[in-house]
Design an enzyme around this catalytic site. Structure first.
Site, PDB file in Angstrom:
ATOM      1  N   GLY A 194      62.791   6.916  -2.887  1.00 32.85           N
ATOM      2  CA  GLY A 194      61.659   6.054  -3.240  1.00 32.85           C
ATOM      3  C   GLY A 194      60.708   5.900  -2.064  1.00 32.85           C
ATOM      4  NE  ARG A 215      75.449  13.169  -5.732  1.00 29.82           N
ATOM      5  CZ  ARG A 215      75.680  12.925  -4.450  1.00 29.82           C
ATOM      6  NH1 ARG A 215      76.632  13.566  -3.815  1.00 29.82           N
ATOM      7  NH2 ARG A 215      74.954  12.033  -3.799  1.00 29.82           N
ATOM      8  CG  ASP A 263      71.612   5.161   0.382  1.00 26.16           C
ATOM      9  OD1 ASP A 263      70.520   5.531  -0.121  1.00 26.16           O
ATOM     10  OD2 ASP A 263      72.456   4.505  -0.257  1.00 26.16           O
ATOM     11  CB  THR A 307      65.188   2.125   2.254  1.00 28.37           C
ATOM     12  OG1 THR A 307      65.326   1.267   1.121  1.00 28.37           O
ATOM     13  CG2 THR A 307      66.213   1.704   3.279  1.00 28.37           C
ATOM     14  CG  ASP A 361      66.311  -0.802  -1.313  1.00 27.73           C
ATOM     15  OD1 ASP A 361      65.360  -1.403  -1.841  1.00 27.73           O
ATOM     16  OD2 ASP A 361      66.790   0.255  -1.785  1.00 27.73           O
ATOM     17  CG  ASP A 371      70.181   0.092   1.241  1.00 26.00           C
ATOM     18  OD1 ASP A 371      69.395   0.804   1.905  1.00 26.00           O
ATOM     19  OD2 ASP A 371      70.471   0.337   0.058  1.00 26.00           O
ATOM     20  NE  ARG A 405      69.549   1.753  -3.265  1.00 27.80           N
ATOM     21  CZ  ARG A 405      70.108   2.832  -2.798  1.00 27.80           C
ATOM     22  NH1 ARG A 405      70.479   3.783  -3.618  1.00 27.80           N
ATOM     23  NH2 ARG A 405      70.317   2.985  -1.516  1.00 27.80           N
TER      24      ARG A 405
HETATM   25  O1  F6P Z   1      65.528   2.305  -2.894  1.00 28.76           O
HETATM   26  C1  F6P Z   1      64.239   1.870  -3.115  1.00 28.76           C
HETATM   27  C2  F6P Z   1      64.069   1.350  -4.510  1.00 28.76           C
HETATM   28  O2  F6P Z   1      62.765   0.843  -4.627  1.00 28.76           O
HETATM   29  C3  F6P Z   1      65.119   0.304  -4.938  1.00 28.76           C
HETATM   30  O3  F6P Z   1      64.842  -0.958  -4.430  1.00 28.76           O
HETATM   31  C4  F6P Z   1      65.036   0.418  -6.435  1.00 28.76           C
HETATM   32  O4  F6P Z   1      66.246   0.037  -7.067  1.00 28.76           O
HETATM   33  C5  F6P Z   1      64.773   1.873  -6.667  1.00 28.76           C
HETATM   34  O5  F6P Z   1      64.219   2.383  -5.468  1.00 28.76           O
HETATM   35  C6  F6P Z   1      63.824   2.137  -7.804  1.00 28.76           C
HETATM   36  O6  F6P Z   1      63.677   3.491  -7.988  1.00 28.76           O
HETATM   37  P1  F6P Z   1      62.607   4.166  -8.963  1.00 28.76           P
HETATM   38  O7  F6P Z   1      61.438   4.535  -8.114  1.00 28.76           O
HETATM   39  O8  F6P Z   1      63.300   5.346  -9.504  1.00 28.76           O
HETATM   40  O9  F6P Z   1      62.216   3.166 -10.014  1.00 28.76           O
END
Ligand code: F6P
Length: 371
Positions: A18, A91, A128, A150, A152, A154, A196
């Site tokens: 993301g 994967r 990650d 990120t 997040d 994390d 997340r």
């Molecule tokens: O890891 C970044 C993040 O924005 C998370 O907070 C969220 O769960 C996820 O990506 C959302 O992903 P997508 O862009 O596939 O909606």
């Protein structure tokens, strides 16, 4: 410069997963630092897709990064080379003749593409998932340096990832705006944020924006306790409440709320806020509204903090290559940056420690965690 680094002619930058505010600042910093060492720099389009599926790109899967191309992008959200959180080369989802989808490891193919393009080293900017891929490629002999990104926050091994500060600042501003409307209408406002399985965004913006309740994945909540907190506020004459909900929050004995599961990508979370809003309205009888901040947290101009660490990370990644560091990730270790083995960075997710100072502060202020 070491003898190996002296041989560097061409490096590539990959942005994966993301997007997060600050990616372009990393790209510009790494590009300028590399160009200043007379290395050629390319960006792989859309994660590794530019190398795995070059035929999909009219101008080729690699974008030459020149001074002109990276001019004036430090403050821009997104990434000029594109990203994806699908198509993990470890994967990779492949559709079989019978219509089912299976996961295939395409890292050998990727390594051949690096050889074909005579790429000496890779700077992998990501979270990650990206660091796991970088680690796998490094184990197969690719010269890789990772940069932690990120919203997040994390990723383990670094005090902070870039993108997080911008996301928290925006969420805090939203809480400020929501306070006035919640108070005017005597409502409960439930605000869902990304993050997340870690509660960092919810916790830090929740404390900064004076949320009354903060629900994080690390503490399964009891909705009755949350309703109780809202009633207590009502009794004190504070007849509105702000409830911050991390997307990974789950009720006691329940599970995270998932929107979809697909082969080859992480499960998509969503719906945690809706569940809390619904249950709270039922429990308290108070008018409740839900605001899902979602991808708004990923856009916009990076804060000064994020711009600065993003540039420090980008330049430090190039210095790591110059020092012949391999299979490492740049990490923030104030007041400086350091390099940690990718293996260390990918071992575990960094969640909120329940005894950390921010948690203690929130509890001292009377914030409810629904426990
Ligand atoms: O890891 C970044 C993040 O924005 C998370 O907070 C969220 O769960 C996820 O990506 C959302 O992903 P997508 O862009 O596939 O909606």
């Amino acid at each position: 410069m070491t003898s190996e680094a002296a041989k560097i002619k061409k490096i590539v930058i990959c942005t994966g997963g993301g997007d997060a505010p600050g990616l372009n600042a990393v790209i510009r910093a790494a590009t300028l630092a590399a160009l200043n060492r007379n290395w050629e720099v390319y960006g792989i389009r859309d994660g590794y897709n530019g190398l795995l599926m070059p035929e999909q790109y009219l101008e080729g899967g690699l974008l030459r990064l020149t001074r002109d191309r990276v001019r004036g992008i430090t403050h821009l959200g997104g990434t000029i080379i594109g990203t994806t959180n699908r198509g993990n080369p470890l994967r990779f989802p492949v559709k079989k003749l019978d219509g089912t989808v299976e996961e295939v490891d395409r890292t050998d193919e990727l390594l051949r593409a690096f050889l074909l393009h005579q790429i000496d080293a890779l700077i992998s900017v990501g979270g990650d998932g990206s660091m796991e891929i970088a680690h796998a490629l490094a184990k197969k002999g690719l010269w890789v340096v990772g940069v932690p990104k990120t919203i997040d926050n994390d990723l383990d091994g670094t005090v902070i990832t870039f993108g997080f500060d911008t996301a928290v600042s925006f969420a805090t501003e939203c809480l400020d705006r929501l306070h006035t409307t919640a108070a005017s209408h005597q409502r409960v406002l439930v605000v869902e944020v990304m993050g997340r399985y870690a509660g960092w965004i919810a916790l830090e913006s929740g404390v900064s924006g004076s949320a009354d309740v903060i629900l994080i994945p690390e503490i399964p909540y009891d909705i009755k306790k949350v309703a109780q907190k809202i009633r207590e506020r009502d009794e004190l004459g504070r007849n509105f409440s702000i409830v911050m909900v991390a997307e990974g929050a789950k009720p006691l004995g329940g599970d995270v709320s998932v929107v979809s599961r697909e082969v080859g990508r992480a499960e998509r979370l969503g719906g945690a806020g809706e569940r809390v809003a619904h249950d709270l309205q039922e429990q308290t009888g108070k008018e409740t509204r839900l605001v899902v901040l979602g991808h708004l947290l990923r856009g916009g101009t990076p804060t000064t903090f994020d711009r600065l660490i993003a540039q420090r990370f980008g330049a430090a990644a190039v210095r790591a290559l110059e020092q012949d560091q391999r299979g490492v990730m740049v990490a923030l270790d104030p007041p400086t940056v350091k390099y940690i083995p990718l293996e260390e960075a990918t071992q575990r997710m960094k969640t909120v420690p329940l005894d950390c100072d921010i948690m203690l502060t929130a509890r001292d202020l009377g914030t409810s965690f629904g426990d």
